[in-house]
Design a protein around this motif. Structure first.
Motif, PDB file in Angstrom:
ATOM      1  N   LEU A   1      38.627  37.699  39.516  1.00 45.54           N
ATOM      2  CA  LEU A   1      38.469  36.502  39.985  1.00 45.54           C
ATOM      3  C   LEU A   1      39.668  36.180  39.336  1.00 45.54           C
ATOM      4  CD1 LEU A   1      34.948  34.478  40.747  1.00 45.54           C
ATOM      5  CD2 LEU A   1      36.903  35.768  42.472  1.00 45.54           C
ATOM      6  N   VAL A   2      39.611  36.361  37.727  1.00 46.76           N
ATOM      7  CA  VAL A   2      41.118  36.204  36.979  1.00 46.76           C
ATOM      8  C   VAL A   2      42.139  37.145  37.711  1.00 46.76           C
ATOM      9  CG1 VAL A   2      42.165  36.284  35.170  1.00 46.76           C
ATOM     10  CG2 VAL A   2      39.348  35.199  35.213  1.00 46.76           C
ATOM     11  N   ASP A   3      41.811  37.802  37.998  1.00 45.58           N
ATOM     12  CA  ASP A   3      43.401  38.554  38.794  1.00 45.58           C
ATOM     13  C   ASP A   3      43.858  37.766  39.385  1.00 45.58           C
ATOM     14  OD1 ASP A   3      43.443  40.583  36.295  1.00 45.58           O
ATOM     15  OD2 ASP A   3      41.878  42.071  37.561  1.00 45.58           O
ATOM     16  N   SER A   4      43.090  37.455  40.793  1.00 45.89           N
ATOM     17  CA  SER A   4      43.626  36.933  42.528  1.00 45.89           C
ATOM     18  C   SER A   4      44.704  35.722  41.728  1.00 45.89           C
ATOM     19  CB  SER A   4      42.346  36.930  43.009  1.00 45.89           C
ATOM     20  OG  SER A   4      41.649  35.086  42.540  1.00 45.89           O
ATOM     21  N   HIS A   5      44.573  34.928  40.734  1.00 49.40           N
ATOM     22  CA  HIS A   5      45.574  34.722  40.274  1.00 49.40           C
ATOM     23  C   HIS A   5      45.785  33.701  38.918  1.00 49.40           C
ATOM     24  CE1 HIS A   5      45.569  32.113  44.268  1.00 49.40           C
ATOM     25  NE2 HIS A   5      43.890  32.330  43.517  1.00 49.40           N
ATOM     26  N   LEU A   6      45.793  35.086  38.038  1.00 53.40           N
ATOM     27  CA  LEU A   6      45.952  35.629  37.011  1.00 53.40           C
ATOM     28  C   LEU A   6      46.701  34.050  35.741  1.00 53.40           C
ATOM     29  CD1 LEU A   6      45.137  38.024  34.781  1.00 53.40           C
ATOM     30  CD2 LEU A   6      47.685  38.588  35.196  1.00 53.40           C
TER      31      LEU A   6
END
Length: 471
Positions: free
Chosen positions: A385-390
């Motif tokens: 989830l963090v990677d999706s909008h880093l």
């Protein structure tokens, strides 16, 4: 079959090099981006007797009496156990393995053994049967000398006195070096041990015929000395891109003055280094969670070009299954197996005391497809989830990580103090309860983080429109 070749990064820290006198060995276990791990405690007497490796078919008769130990096996034993790391009841720590390579000339005279002892079984057949780090080195070395190995590997050992680094080179030959108390070492998928002093068995152990093997086959390119890395290892372009930059970055973190002239692609980086400040448990964890921050080579940084950002393999990456630091020689004998499930940079190192007898159910679970009642997948869920909008979400993750580090420090300190006053008969139950409660609290913090991120993501849809709120 999941092979952990070309993977993993390791760190070893001597007790005089640490800020609190502890000894630390740690490693990132890297293989696949979605390959769950579990955390277990094996009771005394649970692994002795006949052992058959599902990886190579090797059959061993193990001692009947095995010691209690912690371990991080795969989610499935279809390809073998791959228990990877743990601490046994005699407070011996072991982490296996750091994959490496042997050069072709050596392999021509001592080929790898197809049905030998590989990474898959090393922790299982060594850790439950040794009472010191040095004894662990000797047991593993004797097994490889007798049965051979199908891989070139580095293996980390420690107890409450010292740390050792073991390396196999080719099918049967091996060496090991004691990490000096005032030093550290970082390793990244290359043979690392350099000069062997055959007259100093307090600091070096080795296959009894290794000198004769090298001499008989004219393998030593040097006029004098015995540099194991030079004789058995590799120095390829692949090493310079894949392996040496991770060692270089560790030296920049802990010995920046001494390493000022080092370059990421140097093939002559030293194995043993002296830190220029005392190192803490967070330093070890930060190294394993690093990705060249502050340099042009950071894949999520702002300094480099696109080519520079992806030039070198980072230390923490998506393919990390779990990361651990085994911290020994702690107050009250309260050693700790610090465990971060998933990507170290996006996870939290949870302290599990070595003398626990059980772990939370969520840590014992883990399989494919994903299940959100398993610790591995709870941490991975927040990570993706963090990677999706880093850019937007990374600060929220860092807040959770910082809070959990503070709480971990407080919990460990309170536990150490309580042990000094506790009836020894109640020690294991108390440590199990402390570890369990904290591990569950961390999982709940990451579950809440994931929910918070999902709420924030609801307005990121491409199917969106800036509507007049007055309509």
């Amino acid at each position: 079959m999941i092979k952990k070749l070309s993977a993993c990064t390791s760190i070893l820290i001597g007790k005089a090099a640490s800020i609190d006198g502890t000894i630390m060995i740690g490693r990132n276990e890297d293989a696949k981006a979605a390959w769950p791990k579990r955390f277990v405690v094996h009771p005394r007497g649970s692994v002795g007797g006949r052992f058959t490796s599902k990886d190579t078919g090797l059959v061993l008769d193990l001692p009947k009496d095995s010691f209690k130990y912690t371990a991080t096996p795969e989610w499935t034993d279809r390809y073998g156990l791959f228990e990877e790391a743990g601490i046994n009841e005699y407070h011996v720590a072991m982490s296996a393995t750091e994959s490496a390579y042997t050069n072709e000339r050596v392999l021509g005279f001592d080929p790898l053994v197809e049905n030998g002892l590989n990474e898959e079984a090393m922790v299982t057949v060594v850790l439950p049967f040794v009472k010191s780090a040095k004894e662990g080195v000797k047991r593993l070395g004797n097994l490889i000398a007798k049965y051979g190995t199908g891989e070139t590997n580095g293996v980390l050992f420690a107890d409450d006195e010292e740390a050792w680094y073991f390396e196999s080179g080719a099918g049967h030959y091996w060496v090991a070096q004691r990490i000096p108390d005032d030093a550290y070492a970082v390793v990244g998928n290359q043979l690392a041990i350099e000069e062997i002093d055959f007259d100093d068995q307090a600091n070096f152990l080795y296959h009894p015929q290794i000198r004769e093997f090298v001499a008989d086959h004219h393998l030593n390119p040097a006029a004098s000395g015995f540099n194991f890395r030079q004789i058995f290892g590799t120095q390829t372009r692949s090493d310079a891109i894949y392996s040496t930059p991770r060692v270089w970055y560790g030296h920049q973190m802990f010995s920046p003055k001494a390493a000022a002239l080092e370059t990421p692609e140097s093939q002559e980086l030293p194995f043993i280094m002296k830190p220029e400040r005392k190192l803490s448990i967070f330093d070890a964890q930060d190294y394993l969670a690093s990705h060249y921050q502050g340099t042009p080579y950071d894949p999520i940084g702002a300094l480099g070009t696109e080519e520079e950002k992806h030039r070198y393999r980072p230390i923490s990456l998506a393919k990390t299954q779990e990361s651990h630091v085994l911290q020994m020689n702690r107050p009250e004998g309260n050693d700790i197996h610090w465990l971060a499930m998933g990507v170290a940079n996006q996870s939290t190192f949870v302290p599990f005391f070595a003398d626990i007898t059980e772990v939370p159910a969520a840590y014992k679970r883990g399989k494919l497809p994903a299940q959100l009642n398993a610790a591995y997948w709870i941490f991975k869920h927040a990570s993706v989830l963090v990677d999706s909008h880093l850019h937007d979400f990374l600060p929220l993750l860092r807040d959770v990580q910082k809070e959990q580090r503070i709480k971990a420090t407080e919990m460990v300190e309170k536990t150490d103090q309580a042990l000094a006053l506790l009836d020894p008969s109640k020690r294991a139950a108390y440590l199990t309860r402390q570890s369990t409660n904290f591990a569950i609290d961390v999982l709940n913090a990451y579950k809440q983080l994931s929910l918070d991120l999902i709420v924030k993501m609801t307005d990121y849809s491409a199917l969106n429109f800036n509507t007049d709120e007055n309509l």
